[in-house]
Design an enzyme around this catalytic site. Structure first.
Site, PDB file in Angstrom:
ATOM      1  CB  THR A 185      -0.919  -0.439   1.282  1.00 52.40           C
ATOM      2  OG1 THR A 185      -1.733  -1.246   1.225  1.00 52.40           O
ATOM      3  CG2 THR A 185      -2.146   1.288   1.249  1.00 52.40           C
ATOM      4  N   GLY A 236       0.607  -3.840   4.723  1.00 51.68           N
ATOM      5  CA  GLY A 236       1.327  -5.718   4.862  1.00 51.68           C
ATOM      6  C   GLY A 236      -0.293  -5.922   4.452  1.00 51.68           C
TER       7      GLY A 236
HETATM    8  N1  ASP Z   1      -2.627  -3.879   3.280  1.00 54.88           N
HETATM    9  C1  ASP Z   1      -3.018  -3.708   1.561  1.00 54.88           C
HETATM   10  C2  ASP Z   1      -4.000  -4.961   1.856  1.00 54.88           C
HETATM   11  O1  ASP Z   1      -3.976  -5.958   2.248  1.00 54.88           O
HETATM   12  C3  ASP Z   1      -1.715  -4.097   1.548  1.00 54.88           C
HETATM   13  C4  ASP Z   1      -0.734  -3.602   2.086  1.00 54.88           C
HETATM   14  O2  ASP Z   1      -0.641  -3.211   2.294  1.00 54.88           O
HETATM   15  O3  ASP Z   1       0.883  -4.660   1.241  1.00 54.88           O
HETATM   16  O4  ASP Z   1      -5.107  -4.307   1.132  1.00 54.88           O
END
Ligand code: ASP
Length: 302
Positions: A185, A236
């Site tokens: 993200t 994450g």
């Molecule tokens: N948190 C985001 C999601 O799960 C992806 C990420 O931050 O890596 O959609």
């Protein structure tokens, strides 16, 4: 960390698990956010300007760089904004929008807080937001890598049983997975000198996922939170982050007076080491970041 006592602060991140050589992108985002703050005096405008920089940079999994879904054709994105002036808006599983964070901002002007899927896309058309750019080579490349990883023996997404994807497959086209995770993200948190706070985030989501999957980035208190004590953004694997209501949990520790870096580390420590997770935050006096994997971040404090 220097005591900034209510000065301006912005922290940006380009995703937990992303290479540190993308730090220039995070720095550019912080700079644009800062410039926007100087022009508007508004923390949310600053956070959004920073996130737009990431969305326009195809190296990041947001906006123009958002990962392709497992069918290799669809892009679904989540985004959100929140501040202490009462603005709260999010979009989930939205397609064909160039800057989902601007759509989330627009949602915060409606009577709702979250629009999803087709309705969110129609709303974007209705207010004249630009459509997404055509899928780029970078996005196709990333998708190829994801499929290759799925074929490997190392679990791409801890906690995800690949057989469940097979079992619940809901794309129009048949399953064509070879017998990973790309995630990430982008986000920004901002403190204004008058003590108001804002957060904005945007993502192509964690892959692999079923069609219609929504992660923490669109869920208030999980991927993002802003209150009178600060603002927090998480990155994450959403399925893990949501279970801990991570942003609101860490906010609670900050509210209770725990020093920022300690609160962030405690948040990261909630997760198994193989689960990518990262946090950025600003409080009344501090600004910081913490992650268990590489995470390009940048910070400007006045
Ligand atoms: N948190 C985001 C999601 O799960 C992806 C990420 O931050 O890596 O959609």
């Amino acid at each position: 960390m220097r005591n900034t006592q209510h000065g301006f602060a912005i922290v940006t991140h380009g995703g937990a698990g992303e290479p540190l050589d993308l730090i220039d992108g995070a720095e550019r985002a912080a700079k644009d956010g800062h410039a926007r703050f100087l022009a508007t005096g508004d923390a949310l405008e600053a956070a959004i300007a920073a996130v737009v920089v990431f969305e326009e940079d195809e190296r990041f999994n947001a906006g123009s760089g958002a990962v392709l879904c497992l069918d290799g054709a669809t892009v679904e994105m989540d985004a959100s904004v929140m501040d202490t002036r009462g603005r709260l808006g999010a979009v989930a599983a939205v397609r064909d929008v160039r800057n989902p964070v601007l759509l989330a901002r627009a949602v915060s002007d409606t009577p709702h807080v979250l629009l999803a899927g087709e309705g969110a896309g129609r709303f974007a058309r209705a207010i004249g937001l630009p459509q997404a750019k055509p899928v780029s080579d970078i996005q196709r490349d990333r998708h190829r890598k994801l499929l290759a990883e799925l074929a490997g023996s190392v679990p791409v997404m801890p906690g995800l049983d690949r057989r469940l994807l097979d079992h619940f497959w809901n794309y129009k086209t048949p399953l064509q997975l070879p017998p990973s995770t790309a995630c990430d993200t982008v986000g920004a948190v901002v403190r204004a000198p008058d003590g108001h706070f804002a957060v904005a985030g945007s993502t192509g989501g964690s892959a692999p996922s079923l069609l219609g999957r929504v992660g923490d980035t669109a869920i208030v208190g999980a991927g993002f939170y802003a209150g009178t004590h600060g603002a927090i953004a998480a990155t994450g694997i959403g399925e893990h982050i949501v279970r801990h209501m991570l942003a609101r949990t860490v906010y609670g520790w900050i509210e209770a007076g725990i020093p920022l870096q300690q609160a962030l580390q405690r948040g990261i420590d909630l997760f198994d080491k193989d689960v990518d997770v990262g946090l950025i935050a600003v409080t009344k006096t501090e600004a910081g970041a913490c992650s268990n994997k590489n995470m390009p971040t940048a910070r400007i404090e006045d």
